[in-house]
Design a protein around this motif. Structure first.
Motif, short mmCIF file in Angstrom:
data_model
loop_
_atom_site.label_atom_id
_atom_site.label_comp_id
_atom_site.label_asym_id
_atom_site.label_seq_id
_atom_site.Cartn_x
_atom_site.Cartn_y
_atom_site.Cartn_z
N THR A 211 0.75 -1.12 -0.07
CA THR A 211 0.07 -0.01 0.01
C THR A 211 0.97 0.88 -0.06
OG1 THR A 211 -1.83 1.13 1.04
CG2 THR A 211 -0.30 0.44 2.77
N LEU A 212 -0.10 2.09 -0.12
CA LEU A 212 1.42 2.97 -0.70
C LEU A 212 1.65 3.73 0.54
CD1 LEU A 212 1.84 5.57 -2.91
CD2 LEU A 212 -0.31 7.02 -2.86
N PRO A 213 1.46 3.85 2.03
CA PRO A 213 2.22 4.68 2.63
C PRO A 213 2.96 3.45 3.23
CG PRO A 213 -0.30 4.92 3.82
CD PRO A 213 0.36 3.11 2.05
N ILE A 214 3.63 2.34 2.66
CA ILE A 214 4.54 1.52 3.21
C ILE A 214 5.58 1.33 2.58
CG2 ILE A 214 5.00 -0.91 3.69
CD1 ILE A 214 2.04 -1.57 4.82
N PHE A 215 6.94 1.20 2.97
CA PHE A 215 7.34 1.79 2.38
C PHE A 215 9.41 0.61 2.60
CE2 PHE A 215 5.82 5.52 1.04
CZ PHE A 215 6.71 6.30 0.43
N ASP A 216 9.85 0.19 1.99
CA ASP A 216 11.13 -0.58 2.07
C ASP A 216 12.46 -0.16 1.33
OD1 ASP A 216 13.29 -2.74 1.92
OD2 ASP A 216 12.14 -3.70 0.80
N THR A 217 13.30 0.59 3.11
CA THR A 217 14.11 0.71 2.85
C THR A 217 15.87 0.35 2.40
OG1 THR A 217 14.52 0.76 5.38
CG2 THR A 217 13.10 2.57 4.81
N GLY A 218 16.09 -0.71 2.49
CA GLY A 218 16.66 -1.76 1.66
C GLY A 218 16.79 -2.55 3.32
N ILE A 219 16.39 -1.88 4.42
CA ILE A 219 16.93 -2.41 5.88
C ILE A 219 15.01 -2.55 6.05
CG2 ILE A 219 17.70 -2.18 7.92
CD1 ILE A 219 20.08 -0.21 6.95
N ASN A 220 14.70 -1.67 6.35
CA ASN A 220 13.45 -1.97 7.31
C ASN A 220 13.29 -1.66 6.17
OD1 ASN A 220 14.34 -1.94 10.04
ND2 ASN A 220 15.48 -0.15 9.48
N ILE A 221 11.06 -2.42 7.02
CA ILE A 221 10.27 -2.36 5.92
C ILE A 221 9.24 -0.93 6.70
CG2 ILE A 221 7.50 -2.84 5.85
CD1 ILE A 221 9.56 -4.02 3.96
N VAL A 222 8.99 0.05 6.86
CA VAL A 222 8.38 1.70 7.62
C VAL A 222 6.94 1.80 7.21
CG1 VAL A 222 10.58 2.06 8.49
CG2 VAL A 222 9.83 3.07 6.33
N LYS A 223 6.85 2.42 7.70
CA LYS A 223 5.48 3.37 7.38
C LYS A 223 4.87 4.53 7.49
CE LYS A 223 1.93 2.69 10.39
NZ LYS A 223 0.72 2.03 10.80
N VAL A 224 4.62 5.47 6.66
CA VAL A 224 4.64 6.64 6.59
C VAL A 224 3.89 6.65 7.69
CG1 VAL A 224 4.24 9.18 5.01
CG2 VAL A 224 5.56 6.86 4.26
N GLN A 225 3.93 8.14 8.68
CA GLN A 225 3.01 8.48 9.29
C GLN A 225 2.15 9.87 8.46
OE1 GLN A 225 6.31 9.61 12.76
NE2 GLN A 225 4.11 9.39 13.95
N TYR A 226 1.08 10.02 9.10
CA TYR A 226 0.18 11.69 8.98
C TYR A 226 0.49 11.83 10.46
CZ TYR A 226 -3.63 14.80 8.74
OH TYR A 226 -4.63 15.30 8.54
#
Length: 351
Positions: A211-226
């Protein structure tokens, strides 16, 4: 058989909540978003923006690379740009690549802005609460929720409504070193951004295709905050500008989608969780089309487990006689009992 002869959604739920007491899980697709507003969610812009962008350069890129995997193409362009800066004598090449990267970034953001409410508070509170009640029928009874949508509606609902069992697996890690001799006030503790994995065992919400707010930084899977300073879409854009890309599966057929899924630790976890469900699965707004074979495969893996913890049945929501006919035609592809129900009787977003 006609759609008017099918069970209603509430009849299905009442039966599943009966004496047998089996667990039930929810899988939904684009029909979930169309039920919110069929005018703005009538097509999935995040999988079609390439064809509708009208930019020949972008269209040629996707044709040549033979993929619609946005994340992969952006990474390849970034890598190619770095290599070209070292090896190419053509001074115009790197600017051309960077121009293509910017066009892709802008196309993604434009497509999302075109489809979505501007921010979480644009979703009426009564609709948000009604949807949360719909989801809690599953997660409050030990079940899981699976979404194949890339859009932000589920994110908005979970954010507006605090629910103890609505767990997406993300959490913060303490980054303050407490091993030193000096006392540090808890109010001064520093925490990481939202990372996936800390709460994955308790996870009940699963984005099967990202989904759009979830990113793969290469090390961690992170969720973008509002946050109070920026709307979510602005924070997403800021991430993309830093060469981090949203996780979402846009590859064509079921095999290609599965390959993408299995190469990402978050997506593969969600897929394997679907393969491991027991009891019954209720689907809404998901048509089991020709590109959804990987979902049927996951259902069949769950259905082939030992009787004590296997998936026994799937209840598939249909909106029309044509959709019902399609499900009856593919019924034999499932290794468990398939029961269509009238999806028009589902009231996800309230009246």
């Amino acid at each position: 058989m006609k759609i008017n002869e099918l069970k209603t959604y509430q009849e299905v739920i009442t039966y599943l909540n009966g004496p047998r007491g089996r667990k039930k899980h929810l899988l939904f697709g684009n029909g979930f978003s169309m039920a919110y507003d069929k005018n703005i969610f009538s097509y999935n812009a995040l999988s079609n923006f390439i064809e509708t962008t009208g930019d020949p350069l972008i269209q040629q890129l996707f044709q040549k690379l033979n993929t619609k995997n946005f994340e992969l193409i952006m990474q390849q362009l970034d890598n190619f740009c770095e290599i070209a800066e070292i090896f190419s004598d053509d001074k115009t090449l790197v600017p051309k690549i960077k121009d293509a990267i910017e066009k892709l970034k802008n196309s993604l953001i434009d497509a999302v802005k075109e489809l979505h409410p501007e921010h979480v508070f644009k979703v009426p509170v009564e609709k948000s609460q009604a949807c949360m009640n719909f989801l809690q029928e599953y997660i409050n009874r030990g079940g899981y929720v699976f979404s194949t949508n890339y859009d932000l509606l589920l994110y908005w609902v979970l954010m507006r409504n605090s629910a103890q069992n609505a767990i997406d697996g993300f959490g913060r890690d303490l980054e303050t070193n407490l091993d030193g001799e000096e006392y540090i006030d808890p109010d001064d503790f520093e925490y990481s951004e939202l990372r996936w994995g800390k709460h994955k065992k308790e996870q009940t919400i699963h984005y099967l295709h990202g989904t759009l707010p979830i990113f793969d930084t290469g090390i961690n899977i992170v969720k973008v905050q509002y946050d109070t300073e920026h709307y979510l879409l602005q924070n997403v854009k800021d991430r993309i500008d830093k060469k981090e890309y949203p996780i979402f599966v846009t590859a064509g057929n079921g095999k290609e989608k599965l390959m993408h899924i299995m190469h990402n630790k978050y997506l593969s976890f969600c897929f394997e969780r679907l393969c491991d469900i027991e009891g019954s699965l209720v689907t809404f707004g998901f048509n089991f089309g020709e590109y959804d074979t990987h979902i049927i495969d996951a259902i069949n893996i769950a259905a082939k487990k030992k009787p004590a913890n296997k998936l026994w049945s799937v209840y598939i929501g249909v909106y029309s006689d044509e959709a019902l006919e399609h499900i009856l035609e593919i019924k034999d592809k499932f290794k468990c009992k398939v029961t269509p129900y009238d999806a028009r009787t589902v009231n996800v977003w309230g009246t």
